[in-house]
Scaffold this motif. Structure first.
Motif, PDB file in Angstrom:
ATOM      1  N   HIS A  65       0.835  -1.211   0.000  1.00  0.00           N
ATOM      2  CA  HIS A  65       0.000   0.000   0.000  1.00  0.00           C
ATOM      3  C   HIS A  65       0.862   1.250   0.000  1.00  0.00           C
ATOM      4  O   HIS A  65       0.597   2.210  -0.740  1.00  0.00           O
ATOM      5  CB  HIS A  65      -0.925   0.013   1.214  1.00  0.00           C
TER       6      HIS A  65
ATOM      7  N   SER B  19       1.216   4.255  -2.981  1.00  0.00           N
ATOM      8  CA  SER B  19       0.796   5.640  -2.768  1.00  0.00           C
ATOM      9  C   SER B  19       1.810   6.650  -3.274  1.00  0.00           C
ATOM     10  O   SER B  19       1.494   7.827  -3.426  1.00  0.00           O
ATOM     11  CB  SER B  19       0.541   5.882  -1.268  1.00  0.00           C
TER      12      SER B  19
ATOM     13  N   TYR C  55      -0.617   3.155  -7.773  1.00  0.00           N
ATOM     14  CA  TYR C  55      -2.073   3.060  -7.874  1.00  0.00           C
ATOM     15  C   TYR C  55      -2.572   3.704  -9.167  1.00  0.00           C
ATOM     16  O   TYR C  55      -3.501   3.210  -9.801  1.00  0.00           O
ATOM     17  CB  TYR C  55      -2.739   3.750  -6.677  1.00  0.00           C
TER      18      TYR C  55
ATOM     19  N   ASP D 266      -4.344  -1.555  -7.044  1.00  0.00           N
ATOM     20  CA  ASP D 266      -5.380  -1.267  -6.052  1.00  0.00           C
ATOM     21  C   ASP D 266      -6.124  -2.544  -5.678  1.00  0.00           C
ATOM     22  O   ASP D 266      -6.416  -2.785  -4.493  1.00  0.00           O
ATOM     23  CB  ASP D 266      -6.339  -0.217  -6.613  1.00  0.00           C
TER      24      ASP D 266
ATOM     25  N   THR E 102      -3.779  -4.773  -3.425  1.00  0.00           N
ATOM     26  CA  THR E 102      -3.579  -4.296  -2.054  1.00  0.00           C
ATOM     27  C   THR E 102      -4.861  -4.373  -1.236  1.00  0.00           C
ATOM     28  O   THR E 102      -4.809  -4.675  -0.036  1.00  0.00           O
ATOM     29  CB  THR E 102      -3.056  -2.850  -2.058  1.00  0.00           C
ATOM     30  N   HIS E 103      -5.998  -4.126  -1.865  1.00  0.00           N
ATOM     31  CA  HIS E 103      -7.255  -4.235  -1.124  1.00  0.00           C
ATOM     32  C   HIS E 103      -7.534  -5.684  -0.729  1.00  0.00           C
ATOM     33  O   HIS E 103      -8.004  -5.936   0.390  1.00  0.00           O
ATOM     34  CB  HIS E 103      -8.415  -3.669  -1.949  1.00  0.00           C
TER      35      HIS E 103
ATOM     36  N   SER F 136      -4.986  -6.450   2.141  1.00  0.00           N
ATOM     37  CA  SER F 136      -5.319  -5.727   3.373  1.00  0.00           C
ATOM     38  C   SER F 136      -6.612  -6.252   3.986  1.00  0.00           C
ATOM     39  O   SER F 136      -6.727  -6.393   5.212  1.00  0.00           O
ATOM     40  CB  SER F 136      -5.454  -4.230   3.087  1.00  0.00           C
TER      41      SER F 136
END
Length: 222
Positions: free
Chosen positions: A80, A84, A95, A102, A105-106, A109
């Motif tokens: 993440h 960024s 991203y 995205d 990482t989502h 996470s």
């Protein structure tokens, strides 16, 4: 069951990978300070702090966090942070350059969020006979817990973006529109499914330790 049993990676190698990512995050914080980029400083700084949570849990609360679990946590926040921004020679974050970043990482996470929800709920189930959570309930609960946290995160991203737009600052978290939000929720759900299906195999030691902490806390309060 340790992660290395599935991946064939030794504990030492997993620990080295986690340390390497921590060093990289330190470098990102330094780059953010040099650029005066608050977003990079916050994202990398928070990620770096989170990487030390497993060691804190093991040292202060005696919750077993093997090298695989530590690597899991570190990888999620590391990906993440570098997504960024803050990479040398890269003006925009990953991203923006790679839409799939995205999603990745989502999913990762969200799997951590789901793991927390599973661990606490399963520990309660183990700790007391007063409650009993059937496997089907656990599956649904983990998904709902993960989706609910994901919705909260999207609201937080929106709120931060609105505050940044009002004050003229750069948003620490960015939202790219409705399709981005719905995609995030979909991949959050995928992360929850992964833990709901395979969580018991990798989190049993942690569940036992948390359950024992519940018993100790109850005894100490008397």
């Amino acid at each position: 069951m340790r992660v290395r049993e599935k991946l064939g990676i030794s504990d030492r190698r997993q620990t080295q990978l986690a340390r390497l990512m921590q060093l990289f995050l330190v470098g990102m914080v330094a780059i953010g300070v040099e650029r005066g980029d608050v977003g990079v400083i916050v994202n990398a700084g928070v990620a770096l702090a989170v990487t030390y949570v497993p060691a804190l849990l093991e040292r202060d609360y005696h919750i077993p966090m093997d090298a695989g679990l530590t690597l899991w946590v570190t990888t999620a926040v590391f990906l993440h942070a570098i997504g960024s921004g803050g990479l040398p020679g890269v003006e925009t974050g990953l991203y923006r350059q790679f839409p799939w970043w995205d999603h990745m990482t989502h999913t990762l996470s969200a799997s951590l969020v789901a793991a927390v929800g599973y661990t606490v709920t399963r520990a309660l189930d183990v700790h007391t006979d007063a409650v009993k959570f059937p496997p089907r309930f656990m599956f649904v609960f983990i998904l709902m817990f993960t989706v609910a946290f994901g919705v909260f995160w999207e609201v937080l991203e929106f709120a931060i973006g609105e505050v940044a737009a009002t004050t003229g600052g750069d948003p620490v978290l960015t939202q790219f529109g409705l399709s981005d939000t719905l995609g995030d929720i979909m991949f959050n759900t995928l992360g929850g499914v992964v833990v709901a299906v395979w969580g018991a195999a990798h989190l049993s030691d942690v569940v036992g330790a948390v359950a024992s902490r519940f018993g100790r806390g109850r005894a100490e309060s008397k």
